[in-house]
Design an enzyme around this catalytic site. Structure first.
Site, PDB file in Angstrom:
ATOM      1  N   HIS A  52     -33.194  49.865  40.051  1.00  0.00           N
ATOM      2  CA  HIS A  52     -33.706  49.662  38.698  1.00  0.00           C
ATOM      3  C   HIS A  52     -32.604  48.982  37.901  1.00  0.00           C
ATOM      4  O   HIS A  52     -31.455  49.429  37.918  1.00  0.00           O
ATOM      5  CB  HIS A  52     -34.102  50.985  38.061  1.00  0.00           C
ATOM      6  CG  HIS A  52     -34.981  50.819  36.859  1.00  0.00           C
ATOM      7  ND1 HIS A  52     -34.519  50.258  35.688  1.00  0.00           N
ATOM      8  CD2 HIS A  52     -36.289  51.095  36.654  1.00  0.00           C
ATOM      9  CE1 HIS A  52     -35.527  50.219  34.811  1.00  0.00           C
ATOM     10  NE2 HIS A  52     -36.609  50.713  35.374  1.00  0.00           N
ATOM     11  N   ARG A  74     -38.082  43.152  38.938  1.00  0.00           N
ATOM     12  CA  ARG A  74     -36.843  43.933  39.022  1.00  0.00           C
ATOM     13  C   ARG A  74     -35.783  43.394  39.958  1.00  0.00           C
ATOM     14  O   ARG A  74     -34.590  43.502  39.688  1.00  0.00           O
ATOM     15  CB  ARG A  74     -37.188  45.328  39.535  1.00  0.00           C
ATOM     16  CG  ARG A  74     -37.485  46.208  38.417  1.00  0.00           C
ATOM     17  CD  ARG A  74     -37.757  47.565  38.886  1.00  0.00           C
ATOM     18  NE  ARG A  74     -38.570  48.136  37.836  1.00  0.00           N
ATOM     19  CZ  ARG A  74     -39.205  49.259  37.905  1.00  0.00           C
ATOM     20  NH1 ARG A  74     -39.144  49.966  39.011  1.00  0.00           N
ATOM     21  NH2 ARG A  74     -39.900  49.701  36.905  1.00  0.00           N
TER      22      ARG A  74
HETATM   23  C1  SIN Z   1     -39.573  52.371  34.169  1.00  0.00           C
HETATM   24  O1  SIN Z   1     -40.113  53.034  33.313  1.00  0.00           O
HETATM   25  O2  SIN Z   1     -38.857  51.384  33.959  1.00  0.00           O
HETATM   26  C2  SIN Z   1     -39.787  52.774  35.566  1.00  0.00           C
HETATM   27  C3  SIN Z   1     -41.086  52.278  35.995  1.00  0.00           C
HETATM   28  C4  SIN Z   1     -41.209  52.307  37.482  1.00  0.00           C
HETATM   29  O3  SIN Z   1     -40.274  52.656  38.191  1.00  0.00           O
HETATM   30  O4  SIN Z   1     -42.285  51.913  37.922  1.00  0.00           O
END
Ligand code: SIN
Ligand code: FAD
Length: 529
Positions: free
Chosen positions: A241, A288
């Site tokens: 992330h 991402r």
């Molecule tokens: C987030 O809220 O950025 C996480 C969303 C996800 O992992 O799908």
């Protein structure tokens, strides 16, 4: 002690609990979970759950966005199936009591996240997962057919291997008869015998040094299935992330939801420059993999430990209203997000691969289903689109439930299963040996098998892992069972599969970037495999 149950479930996140609620009207259900019932990745989900709800959004757009993020490796039939089932599954969540935010028009308040061409994320403030977990936990606790075994650690699924047969990956039919579990409070070893079993043990984040995942996420289910000679695949695609809060020493790393970028926050380097447009025309809202790599590259360029997420130009009241938990958390650390830029850094977040399942959520092992993050359904391909995982969990648990209910009566209990064999084990070895091995594993995976990889780093990782593996197996042979030792073993197995698949992939694609093969090889697209 032996316990018989029609349906055995390992894991109490969204996948495990939603399956439980669906099969419980047909027979006895046991849920084994290694912590409290509500300690799961599900409970930490912030952004929300993706679903096509109102026009101008459409199935076609959600499908396209998922396929684009997946970079040529999604199974398009699976993508279409999941996207089209979303509304029905979300209605069920609502019926179980989960509340999603509603706007002034009385419609679902839809957020937007990276890679999504529309606002389509249903959410509950910035703690959607906690709300879903709350609603399902209450429903499960109130169901008379469901027994919950908290603080019970599933050790291994039981197959004919435990009856003395030699089981290999070539064995035509491997069958699951239940699972062994360790009661973490009493150290008693339990044998659960089931007609069918669902593995829903979630993610693997703790294989890495920095992760958004709670400590339960050690890849246990994936490791169990791998040990039982079931099929595990797509493991090279580990999602980092882009924006976890930079707060060294905090575990798990606190997530700053991508929805904040959807709300208008922008990424800046420590020099104060917006940098994402150099990497992708979608800038801070690119998928991402692209954003995490861009941040990694900026940090390396300037020798910085973090970049900033800047929300200071946004309306303060609206910001606090939408992101109350992030606001309070940051404030505790002296960061007022309405005035201060937030220091962020990428962290291991999600594994796209896992236990291979078909469209009924059936694994390669008979009588064993899997759903949720520990699976590879074909939905995510090389990179998961934000907020598609809660959706995948609930869609595949539904499918697993339909198929289980149709078939469980055909399977009888296998009664001649021996108890777990713990002969020849002595007192626990010094904890330091286990914790040190775990730290080494996490450092090694973060340094060599992280966002940017190379042939040399992967080879180093493989060589180091062999040493950690041998030392841990030796410990395991000699020590009494403990949760930490079992989790270490599982994390090593998961690391092994990640490295194996990463070495095998001679290209860069989605979340897997290898400097020695920087380009994508179109011949390796899903349909070309
Ligand atoms: C987030 O809220 O950025 C996480 C969303 C996800 O992992 O799908
Ligand atoms: P989990 O919810 O992780 O549940 C796994 C369960 O298995 C736990 O109860 C655990 O204790 C149990 N378990 C594990 N091993 C054992 C064992 N050996 N024995 C017994 N029990 C065991 N996804 C989205 O779609 N939208 C989001 O907004 C979002 N935000 C996220 C934010 C964060 C911080 C994190 C970490 C993840 C986020 N995700 C999001 C991903 C998503 O939350 C998970 O992929 C999803 O919740 C997984 O659900 P699950 O039921 O498969 O596993």
């Amino acid at each position: 002690m032996q316990i018989q149950t029609d349906f055995l479930i390992i894991g109490s996140g969204l996948a495990g609990l939603s399956y439980a609620l669906k099969v419980a009207d047909y027979g006895k259900v046991c849920i084994i979970t290694k912590n409290k019932i509500d300690e799961s990745n599900t409970g930490y989900a912030q952004g929300g759950i993706a679903a096509v709800t109102y026009s101008p959004d459409s199935y076609t757009k959600h499908i396209e966005d998922t396929l684009t993020a997946g970079d040529g490796l999604c199974d398009s039939r699976v993508v279409a199936l999941v996207v089209k089932e979303a509304a029905d599954r979300i209605n069920e969540l609502v019926n179980w009591g989960a509340q999603f935010d509603i706007n002034a028009d009385g419609k679902f308040d839809l957020a937007r996240e990276g890679g999504h061409s529309e606002h389509r994320i249903l959410h509950h403030k910035d703690n959607t997962g906690k709300e879903i977990q709350r609603a399902l936990t209450e429903s499960v606790q109130n169901h008379k057919n469901i027994t919950i075994y908290e603080n019970h650690f599933a050790l291994d699924i039981i197959t004919q291997h435990h009856l003395g047969e030699i089981v290999t990956r070539q064995t035509p039919t491997i069958e699951c008869y239940g699972a062994y579990a360790l009661d973490l409070k009493t150290n008693a070893l339990l044998t659960f015998l089931s007609r069918v079993t669902l593995i829903a043990t979630g993610g693997i984040g703790n294989v890495y040094h920095t992760t958004t995942n709670p400590t339960i996420a050690t890849g246990d289910g994936i490791a169990m299935v791998h040990r039982a000679r079931g099929t595990v695949e797509n493991m090279e695609f580990v999602q980092f992330h882009p924006t976890s809060l930079y707060n060294p020493g905090e575990r798990p790393s606190f997530l700053i939801t991508e929805a904040m970028r959807g709300f208008g926050a922008v990424l800046k380097n420590r020099q104060g420059e917006e940098f994402m447009h150099k990497y992708d025309k979608r800038a801070s809202l690119a998928p991402r993999d692209i954003v995490a790599r861009a941040i990694d590259s900026e940090m390396k360029l300037y020798g910085d430990d973090y970049v900033f997420l800047d929300a200071t130009h946004l309306d303060s009241n609206a910001l606090i209203e939408h992101f109350p938990n992030i606001y309070s958390k940051c404030l505790l650390l002296g960061i007022d997000i309405t005035k201060d830029k937030i220091p962020v850094v990428p962290a291991a977040h999600y594994v796209c691969g896992g236990i291979k399942v078909d469209n009924n959520a059936a694994t390669s092992i008979k009588r064993l289903y899997a759903a949720g993050e520990n699976t590879n359904t074909g939905l995510h391909g090389a990179n998961r689109l934000a907020s598609n995982s809660l959706l995948e969990a609930v869609v595949y648990s539904h499918r697993a439930a339909l198929h289980s209910v149709e078939n469980y009566k055909h399977y009888s209990f296998q009664t001649d299963i021996p108890d777990w064999n713990d002969d020849g084990t002595s007192h626990p070895e010094e904890m330091i040996l286990i914790t040190q091995e775990f730290k080494e594993l996490q450092q090694m995976m973060s340094n060599y098998v992280g966002i940017v990889r190379s042939n040399l780093r992967l080879k180093r990782a493989h060589d180091r892992l062999e040493i950690i593996f041998r030392e841990t197996e030796d410990l395991f042979e000699r020590s009494v069972l403990s949760q930490s030792l079992c989790e270490l073993r599982n994390a090593i197995t998961v690391a092994y599969t990640i490295i194996k698949f990463a070495k095998r992939r001679k290209e860069s694609r989605g979340l897997h970037f290898n400097v020695d093969f920087p380009n994508k090889n179109p011949h390796l697209d899903f349909h070309a495999v």
